[in-house]
Design a protein around this motif. Structure first.
Motif, PDB file in Angstrom:
ATOM      1  N   VAL A 158       0.126  12.758  -8.900  1.00  0.00           N
ATOM      2  CA  VAL A 158      -0.469  12.875 -10.200  1.00  0.00           C
ATOM      3  C   VAL A 158       0.952  12.709 -11.176  1.00  0.00           C
ATOM      4  O   VAL A 158       1.832  13.121 -10.962  1.00  0.00           O
ATOM      5  CB  VAL A 158      -1.089  14.220 -10.234  1.00  0.00           C
ATOM      6  CG1 VAL A 158      -1.488  14.520 -11.824  1.00  0.00           C
ATOM      7  CG2 VAL A 158      -2.441  14.306  -9.207  1.00  0.00           C
ATOM      8  N   PRO A 159       0.763  11.831 -12.131  1.00  0.00           N
ATOM      9  CA  PRO A 159       1.709  11.351 -13.123  1.00  0.00           C
ATOM     10  C   PRO A 159       2.123  12.815 -13.620  1.00  0.00           C
ATOM     11  O   PRO A 159       1.358  13.832 -14.205  1.00  0.00           O
ATOM     12  CB  PRO A 159       1.255  10.484 -14.054  1.00  0.00           C
ATOM     13  CG  PRO A 159       0.083   9.696 -13.313  1.00  0.00           C
ATOM     14  CD  PRO A 159      -0.419  10.985 -12.537  1.00  0.00           C
ATOM     15  N   ASN A 160       3.527  13.050 -13.881  1.00  0.00           N
ATOM     16  CA  ASN A 160       3.748  14.189 -14.685  1.00  0.00           C
ATOM     17  C   ASN A 160       3.409  14.098 -16.114  1.00  0.00           C
ATOM     18  O   ASN A 160       3.429  15.253 -16.861  1.00  0.00           O
ATOM     19  CB  ASN A 160       5.425  14.181 -14.745  1.00  0.00           C
ATOM     20  CG  ASN A 160       6.195  14.669 -13.440  1.00  0.00           C
ATOM     21  OD1 ASN A 160       5.336  15.450 -12.717  1.00  0.00           O
ATOM     22  ND2 ASN A 160       7.045  14.316 -12.894  1.00  0.00           N
ATOM     23  N   SER A 161       2.988  13.164 -16.568  1.00  0.00           N
ATOM     24  CA  SER A 161       2.782  12.889 -18.034  1.00  0.00           C
ATOM     25  C   SER A 161       1.295  13.813 -18.278  1.00  0.00           C
ATOM     26  O   SER A 161       1.218  14.308 -19.043  1.00  0.00           O
ATOM     27  CB  SER A 161       2.371  11.415 -18.489  1.00  0.00           C
ATOM     28  OG  SER A 161       1.518  11.093 -17.610  1.00  0.00           O
ATOM     29  N   TYR A 162       0.525  14.021 -17.056  1.00  0.00           N
ATOM     30  CA  TYR A 162      -0.592  14.786 -17.148  1.00  0.00           C
ATOM     31  C   TYR A 162      -0.250  16.167 -17.345  1.00  0.00           C
ATOM     32  O   TYR A 162      -1.218  16.681 -17.960  1.00  0.00           O
ATOM     33  CB  TYR A 162      -1.465  14.585 -16.012  1.00  0.00           C
ATOM     34  CG  TYR A 162      -2.192  13.204 -15.774  1.00  0.00           C
ATOM     35  CD1 TYR A 162      -1.992  12.169 -16.567  1.00  0.00           C
ATOM     36  CD2 TYR A 162      -3.095  13.050 -14.831  1.00  0.00           C
ATOM     37  CE1 TYR A 162      -2.446  10.828 -16.495  1.00  0.00           C
ATOM     38  CE2 TYR A 162      -3.675  11.668 -14.626  1.00  0.00           C
ATOM     39  CZ  TYR A 162      -3.542  10.812 -15.474  1.00  0.00           C
ATOM     40  OH  TYR A 162      -4.215   9.609 -15.354  1.00  0.00           O
ATOM     41  N   ARG A 163       0.684  16.741 -16.581  1.00  0.00           N
ATOM     42  CA  ARG A 163       1.234  17.908 -16.762  1.00  0.00           C
ATOM     43  C   ARG A 163       1.762  18.141 -18.228  1.00  0.00           C
ATOM     44  O   ARG A 163       1.237  19.280 -18.756  1.00  0.00           O
ATOM     45  CB  ARG A 163       2.151  18.419 -15.610  1.00  0.00           C
ATOM     46  CG  ARG A 163       1.904  18.163 -14.155  1.00  0.00           C
ATOM     47  CD  ARG A 163       2.609  18.515 -13.287  1.00  0.00           C
ATOM     48  NE  ARG A 163       2.342  18.173 -12.065  1.00  0.00           N
ATOM     49  CZ  ARG A 163       2.225  17.196 -10.943  1.00  0.00           C
ATOM     50  NH1 ARG A 163       2.291  16.094 -11.674  1.00  0.00           N
ATOM     51  NH2 ARG A 163       1.837  17.327  -9.823  1.00  0.00           N
ATOM     52  N   GLU A 164       2.664  17.447 -18.615  1.00  0.00           N
ATOM     53  CA  GLU A 164       3.139  17.642 -19.905  1.00  0.00           C
ATOM     54  C   GLU A 164       2.282  17.544 -20.971  1.00  0.00           C
ATOM     55  O   GLU A 164       2.406  18.228 -21.858  1.00  0.00           O
ATOM     56  CB  GLU A 164       4.250  16.481 -19.947  1.00  0.00           C
ATOM     57  CG  GLU A 164       5.483  16.638 -19.106  1.00  0.00           C
ATOM     58  CD  GLU A 164       6.305  15.449 -18.941  1.00  0.00           C
ATOM     59  OE1 GLU A 164       5.986  14.344 -19.831  1.00  0.00           O
ATOM     60  OE2 GLU A 164       7.244  15.191 -18.260  1.00  0.00           O
ATOM     61  N   GLY A 165       1.245  16.602 -21.090  1.00  0.00           N
ATOM     62  CA  GLY A 165       0.142  16.785 -22.073  1.00  0.00           C
ATOM     63  C   GLY A 165      -0.574  17.716 -22.084  1.00  0.00           C
ATOM     64  O   GLY A 165      -0.861  18.139 -23.002  1.00  0.00           O
ATOM     65  N   SER A 166      -1.113  18.309 -21.044  1.00  0.00           N
ATOM     66  CA  SER A 166      -1.786  19.588 -20.920  1.00  0.00           C
ATOM     67  C   SER A 166      -0.843  20.736 -21.503  1.00  0.00           C
ATOM     68  O   SER A 166      -1.520  21.482 -22.173  1.00  0.00           O
ATOM     69  CB  SER A 166      -2.360  19.597 -19.483  1.00  0.00           C
ATOM     70  OG  SER A 166      -2.936  20.840 -19.481  1.00  0.00           O
TER      71      SER A 166
END
Length: 273
Positions: A158-166
């Motif tokens: 899962v891309p880290n951008s998903y975590r950062e965006g959330s």
């Protein structure tokens, strides 16, 4: 000296040959089982009890399904939560090393050792007797490494951008995991479950020593019951009927294929969401 193009051609040829050998071995096994067991497949064989002149495998089919559902119900939450901790929360240190060592150790233990442990601890010490629950707990320990490692890889993909965006939108860590990361990793988690089903269905030694081999439908999870793999082993070992053993193997493969097909369909739909 071999040119670069010839090297690439040789490697490509080796890959194709390896793939054809793998498919060929699978086809050989399936053709052998189907050709030897198809004559025994009938409605009576699939629906009758295991006793009498027209013995069937209906009790073993149900017991196998009970064992699959119960063992996955135990192992999947533990395995997924362990993987979430290792990927999302844990920092490199002694605890992580201990968990990874335990996971690798569980994966390396032979199934007969699981069976002996399950018989001594669950059947005798905890007085659960030979029962579906004893077999399910033992098998859940066996498939834990598969679920943990496969789920770990799915979470890491899962891309880290998903975590950062959330997190940037104000969601908590737990909310991010439940709402963003787990749905994105769900196809990989389902793959782990599929691999675990194959291990549970095909296991004989651990089930033989914990769930027992009574050829009837288990009335509850506290009763003993014979699975398809154990029934297949008994038919072949005692020489009762090798044709029935092949027919049982065919049904076993069919059940696994149907479960895998359904799981893959679910995973495909989740990817589109």
């Amino acid at each position: 000296m071999i040119s670069r193009q010839k090297q690439d051609a040789l490697i490509k040829s080796f890959i194709w040959i390896s793939a054809f050998i793998t498919v060929g071995v699978l086809a050989w096994i399936l053709i052998y089982i189907i050709s030897n067991g198809i004559s025994e497949i009938s409605w009576d064989f699939l629906t009758n009890d295991a006793k009498g002149k027209n013995a069937g495998i209906f009790p073993m089919i149900l017991n196998t399904l009970y064992l699959i559902l119960l063992s996955l119900a135990i192992s999947t939450p533990i395995g997924v939560c362990s993987a979430i901790y290792l990927v999302e929360y844990a920092k490199a240190g002694k605890i992580v090393r201990v968990i990874r060592f335990a996971t690798e150790s569980l994966a390396a233990i032979p199934s007969i050792i699981y069976g002996l442990f399950g018989m001594i601890f669950f059947v005798i010490a905890l007085k659960l007797n030979f029962s579906i629950v004893s077999g399910a707990i033992t098998l859940s320990m066996m498939v834990l490494p598969t679920i943990i490692r496969t789920t770990e890889e799915a979470l890491k993909s899962v891309p880290n951008s998903y975590r950062e965006g959330s997190l940037a939108l104000g969601a908590s860590k737990l909310k991010t995991i439940l709402s963003i990361i787990l749905p994105s990793a769900m196809p990989g988690i389902i793959t782990a479950v599929i691999l675990s089903i194959g291990r549970v269905v095909g296991e004989t030694a651990a089930v033989y020593l914990t769930a027992g081999m009574v050829p009837r439908v288990a009335g509850s999870i506290m009763e003993s019951g014979r699975t398809l793999s154990v029934h297949l082993y008994i038919l072949a070992k005692e020489g009762i009927s090798f044709q029935q053993a092949d027919a049982t193997a065919f049904v076993l493969i069919l059940i696994v294929s149907i479960i895998n097909f359904i799981a893959n369909k679910i995973a495909s739909r989740l990817k589109r969401i």
